[in-house]
Each structure stands twice: as structure tokens, then as C-alpha cells.
Design a protein around this motif. Sequence first.
Motif, PDB file in Angstrom:
ATOM      1  N   GLY A   8       0.509  -1.062   0.201  1.00  0.00           N
ATOM      2  CA  GLY A   8       0.095  -0.073  -0.361  1.00  0.00           C
ATOM      3  C   GLY A   8       1.029   0.793  -0.202  1.00  0.00           C
ATOM      4  N   LYS A   9       0.275   2.235   0.635  1.00  0.00           N
ATOM      5  CA  LYS A   9       1.215   3.356   0.358  1.00  0.00           C
ATOM      6  C   LYS A   9       2.533   3.700   1.041  1.00  0.00           C
ATOM      7  N   VAL A  10       2.001   3.071   2.444  1.00  0.00           N
ATOM      8  CA  VAL A  10       2.664   3.013   3.413  1.00  0.00           C
ATOM      9  C   VAL A  10       4.560   2.218   2.557  1.00  0.00           C
ATOM     10  N   ASP A  30       2.036  -8.612  -1.665  1.00  0.00           N
ATOM     11  CA  ASP A  30       0.097  -8.024  -0.947  1.00  0.00           C
ATOM     12  C   ASP A  30      -0.581  -9.312  -1.447  1.00  0.00           C
ATOM     13  N   THR A  74       3.753  -3.988   6.659  1.00  0.00           N
ATOM     14  CA  THR A  74       2.830  -1.800   6.657  1.00  0.00           C
ATOM     15  C   THR A  74       1.952  -2.383   6.121  1.00  0.00           C
ATOM     16  N   GLY A  76      -1.481  -3.844   6.420  1.00  0.00           N
ATOM     17  CA  GLY A  76      -3.291  -3.640   7.333  1.00  0.00           C
ATOM     18  C   GLY A  76      -4.299  -2.811   6.940  1.00  0.00           C
ATOM     19  N   GLU A  77      -5.472  -2.410   7.713  1.00  0.00           N
ATOM     20  CA  GLU A  77      -5.628  -0.922   7.497  1.00  0.00           C
ATOM     21  C   GLU A  77      -4.739  -0.069   8.030  1.00  0.00           C
ATOM     22  N   VAL A 115       5.136  -2.230  11.171  1.00  0.00           N
ATOM     23  CA  VAL A 115       5.388  -0.559  11.166  1.00  0.00           C
ATOM     24  C   VAL A 115       2.989  -0.297  11.231  1.00  0.00           C
ATOM     25  N   ASN A 117      -0.065  -0.215  12.562  1.00  0.00           N
ATOM     26  CA  ASN A 117      -0.845   0.259  13.596  1.00  0.00           C
ATOM     27  C   ASN A 117      -1.912  -0.529  14.327  1.00  0.00           C
ATOM     28  N   MET A 140       8.383   0.028  14.649  1.00  0.00           N
ATOM     29  CA  MET A 140       8.767   1.000  14.097  1.00  0.00           C
ATOM     30  C   MET A 140       7.392   2.757  14.912  1.00  0.00           C
ATOM     31  N   LEU A 144       9.533   8.202  14.755  1.00  0.00           N
ATOM     32  CA  LEU A 144       8.497   8.615  13.648  1.00  0.00           C
ATOM     33  C   LEU A 144       8.738   9.565  14.478  1.00  0.00           C
ATOM     34  N   HIS A 172       3.590   4.503  20.296  1.00  0.00           N
ATOM     35  CA  HIS A 172       3.519   5.616  19.709  1.00  0.00           C
ATOM     36  C   HIS A 172       1.600   6.712  19.071  1.00  0.00           C
ATOM     37  N   THR A 220      -0.614   8.849   6.644  1.00  0.00           N
ATOM     38  CA  THR A 220       1.030   9.614   6.692  1.00  0.00           C
ATOM     39  C   THR A 220       1.120   8.488   6.188  1.00  0.00           C
TER      40      THR A 220
HETATM   41  P1  NAI Z   1      -2.872   1.259   2.576  1.00  0.00           P
HETATM   42  O1  NAI Z   1      -4.109   0.650   3.097  1.00  0.00           O
HETATM   43  O2  NAI Z   1      -2.103   1.942   1.429  1.00  0.00           O
HETATM   44  O3  NAI Z   1      -2.098  -0.214   2.673  1.00  0.00           O
HETATM   45  C1  NAI Z   1      -1.994  -1.394   2.991  1.00  0.00           C
HETATM   46  C2  NAI Z   1      -1.736  -2.428   2.328  1.00  0.00           C
HETATM   47  O4  NAI Z   1      -2.466  -3.439   3.193  1.00  0.00           O
HETATM   48  C3  NAI Z   1      -3.074  -3.099   1.572  1.00  0.00           C
HETATM   49  O5  NAI Z   1      -2.443  -2.739  -0.153  1.00  0.00           O
HETATM   50  C4  NAI Z   1      -3.593  -3.972   1.333  1.00  0.00           C
HETATM   51  O6  NAI Z   1      -3.839  -5.331   0.166  1.00  0.00           O
HETATM   52  C5  NAI Z   1      -2.851  -4.907   2.062  1.00  0.00           C
HETATM   53  N1  NAI Z   1      -2.521  -6.513   3.911  1.00  0.00           N
HETATM   54  C6  NAI Z   1      -3.310  -6.209   4.238  1.00  0.00           C
HETATM   55  N2  NAI Z   1      -3.958  -7.414   4.488  1.00  0.00           N
HETATM   56  C7  NAI Z   1      -2.602  -7.801   3.726  1.00  0.00           C
HETATM   57  C8  NAI Z   1      -2.266  -9.702   3.679  1.00  0.00           C
HETATM   58  N3  NAI Z   1      -2.779 -10.533   5.399  1.00  0.00           N
HETATM   59  N4  NAI Z   1      -1.102  -9.362   3.337  1.00  0.00           N
HETATM   60  C9  NAI Z   1      -0.282  -8.846   2.789  1.00  0.00           C
HETATM   61  N5  NAI Z   1      -0.783  -7.854   2.041  1.00  0.00           N
HETATM   62  C10 NAI Z   1      -2.163  -7.378   3.565  1.00  0.00           C
HETATM   63  O7  NAI Z   1      -1.944   1.332   4.455  1.00  0.00           O
HETATM   64  P2  NAI Z   1      -1.068   2.284   4.586  1.00  0.00           P
HETATM   65  O8  NAI Z   1      -0.804   3.810   4.571  1.00  0.00           O
HETATM   66  O9  NAI Z   1       0.675   1.580   3.891  1.00  0.00           O
HETATM   67  O10 NAI Z   1      -0.693   2.027   5.962  1.00  0.00           O
HETATM   68  C11 NAI Z   1      -0.185   0.397   6.579  1.00  0.00           C
HETATM   69  C12 NAI Z   1      -0.055   0.681   7.900  1.00  0.00           C
HETATM   70  O11 NAI Z   1       0.445   1.257   8.235  1.00  0.00           O
HETATM   71  C13 NAI Z   1      -1.464   1.106   8.630  1.00  0.00           C
HETATM   72  O12 NAI Z   1      -1.753   0.238  10.093  1.00  0.00           O
HETATM   73  C14 NAI Z   1      -1.453   2.452   8.973  1.00  0.00           C
HETATM   74  O13 NAI Z   1      -1.951   3.014  10.268  1.00  0.00           O
HETATM   75  C15 NAI Z   1       0.623   1.685   9.454  1.00  0.00           C
HETATM   76  N6  NAI Z   1       1.071   3.412   9.661  1.00  0.00           N
HETATM   77  C16 NAI Z   1       2.193   3.516  10.641  1.00  0.00           C
HETATM   78  C17 NAI Z   1       2.755   3.867  11.071  1.00  0.00           C
HETATM   79  C18 NAI Z   1       3.768   4.012  12.291  1.00  0.00           C
HETATM   80  O14 NAI Z   1       4.174   5.183  12.707  1.00  0.00           O
HETATM   81  N7  NAI Z   1       3.766   2.885  12.338  1.00  0.00           N
HETATM   82  C19 NAI Z   1       2.867   4.982  10.123  1.00  0.00           C
HETATM   83  C20 NAI Z   1       1.802   5.267   8.926  1.00  0.00           C
HETATM   84  C21 NAI Z   1       1.356   3.329   8.266  1.00  0.00           C
END
Ligand code: NAI
Length: 305
Positions: A8-10, A30, A74, A76-77, A115, A117, A140, A144, A172, A220
Motif C-alpha cells: 500500500g502507500k507506506v 501484497d 506494513t 493492514g488497515e 509498522v 498500527n 517503528m 517517527l 506511538h 501519513t
Molecule cells: P494501505 O491501505 O495503503 O496499504 C495496506 C496494504 O496492506 C494494502 O495494499 C492491502 O492489500 C495489504 N494487505 C492487507 N492484508 C494483507 C495481508 N494479509 N497480506 C498482505 N498484504 C495485505 O495502508 P498504508 O497507508 O500503507 O498503512 C499501512 C499500515 O501502516 C496501517 O496499519 C497504518 O496505520 C500503518 N502506519 C503505521 C505508521 C507507524 O508509524 N507505525 C505510520 C503510517 C502508517
Amino acid sequence: MISIIGAGKVGSAAAFNILRYRISDVVLIDIFESLAKGEALDMMQTAPAIEFDGKIKGTSDFSEMEGSELVIVTAGEARKPGMTRIDLMNKNAKIVKSIVKEIVQYAPNCKLMMVTNPVDIMTYIAYKESGFERNRVFGMGNILDTLRFRSYIALELNVSREDVRALVMGEHGDSMTPLVGYASVSGIPITCLLDKKQIEKTVNFTISSGSDVIKLKGSTTHAPSAVIAIMADAILRGRNRVMGVSTYLEGEYGASDIAIGVPVILGKNGVERILELELIPETRKRFENSVSIVKEAIKKLSEKG
Ligand code: NAI
């Protein structure tokens, strides 16, 4: 080699940073296969412009992570506006548990960076489910928060962000603990440069900064993906960098059976050492509050099974 689960994005932005800084080859996994493949292709085509030769592969096949030195989760939702990191917990716990099973099967010797959350809870789950030594499982989050703390101190003083050094520990999340007494500008304690009100302002901005971005753009991406690359660099190149990461505690800072952010040395073996700093009573109290919030969440998680 580094594997990133979640394109996903991160995850995809982190993959790109790891490649552009020539840290490692990357496998991007993914469940949404075409997303992983498309991101990989897009990055491969960017390589001549940025001049990196690292290999990138997109797939939905978890066995492709075999041989990874570092696996970054990374998947998850993401938090939606108005949602706390704790709200996300139960949804992402299921996803993380299933992914950890794959990691144990295909990359049993890796270091594992969480990563997803709420990251402290996901690190706790990953540690318990993997059975890995605790130095190999970390999250992580605080690094941040620290980046944000440094940015706001620099802004308040109108000095280069590069010269500001600081640490944040604890959850965090909203109960994080910026370590004001250990923050400095080129070695000058910030308490010599800013008054109480200004310091409070930087601390409050730091605490709300994640939510501020989410309110504006939904998630983010840039800052988290940059710090993932910094952590990957510390591990793959064995640089022993000092930073706050979520790690499983066994009595350090008076806490145990919890994963929460504390300052560590991060190197080839993951968490090489936990640094136990002396905390002033006010900071200790804030950290203890953070510990009880994360503990309460872990308890709720266990109740749900
Ligand atoms: P996103 O929705 O863009 O990407 C998540 C990806 O995970 C999707 O492409 C989805 O298909 C995939 N996915 C879901 N279940 C899966 C599985 N069982 N196996 C493989 N892939 C799977 O979300 P984004 O923005 O990339 O964020 C991802 C996570 O990172 C979130 O939980 C977010 O809250 C967390 N995060 C944590 C931060 C930190 O400081 N620790 C900072 C920013 C985001």
C-alpha cells in the motif's frame, strides 16, 4: 534482501526509499497481487533516473521472502479520521497473526520490523506469535515521533532541522513521551533556548502531528517511509544507530510483558541494546501512563482471544 509485506502507500514508498538509497533488493508482497506487481514495475522503470541497480519484485507469493535478512510488515488497515490507533487493533491483529505465520515458515532467521498500527500492540503480537528472540522483533513508531519533534523544535527556533537531536519514548500514540531534557540543538539543551511555553508548544504539536496529517490527507506516507529506510539502513549495514523503537520489555523502565517505545541501539542483530535513561519524575509519570494504556489494550486483545 528485504521483504515488505503490504504494498500500500507506506509499504511501496518504503520500498522505493530502500532502493533509491541503495540499501537492499526488495520483495514487495501484497494479497492484492497486481498492486504489488504494478508498484514493482513502476519503481524498476524509475531506476535509470535515480540511478539505482537494486532489484525489486512484486508478488502475492509469501515464499518469495525466503532468505530475507529483514521483513517489514506494513499490511493492514490504516487509521481513518477520528479513529484512534487502538480502534484499529482488533482488525489488524488478525492480519498480523496470519502474516507472522508465513514469516516464521519462510524467513525464520529474519529481523522483523512491525509498522502496522497500533504498532506497539502489533509488535507485541508479532513477538509472541513468532517465538523469535526479542532483539529480532521491533516496531517503528517513536523514531517517527522524534522526526516530528525535531521538526517542530527547528521551526520554533528557526534553525536547521539537521542540528536538532531528540528522543521520544512510550506509546506511538497520544500518550507518547517526548524527552524534553534530552533534546538539544548541536549539543545545546533546548531548555537553554526555549521557554516553557514554547517547549510545551513543540511537544503538543508532536503529539498531534500524526492525526493532523491524517485529518488533511487521509494517511501519513512520506515521513513513515523515510524512517523505515533509516531503520533498514541501520540493520543491514550494522550501523548501531540510536533511536526509539517499540520493543518487548522484561523489566526495563519498570515494565514487563509489553512492547513499547524505548531508546535502543539498532544494528545487525536488530535491538542490540536497550538504553535505560534516567527520567525526571514528570517524564517517568507520563511514560508510566503510556505503559498502562498499552497494557490495557493488550488485555482487551487477550480477552478477544
Ligand atoms: P494501505 O491501505 O495503503 O496499504 C495496506 C496494504 O496492506 C494494502 O495494499 C492491502 O492489500 C495489504 N494487505 C492487507 N492484508 C494483507 C495481508 N494479509 N497480506 C498482505 N498484504 C495485505 O495502508 P498504508 O497507508 O500503507 O498503512 C499501512 C499500515 O501502516 C496501517 O496499519 C497504518 O496505520 C500503518 N502506519 C503505521 C505508521 C507507524 O508509524 N507505525 C505510520 C503510517 C502508517
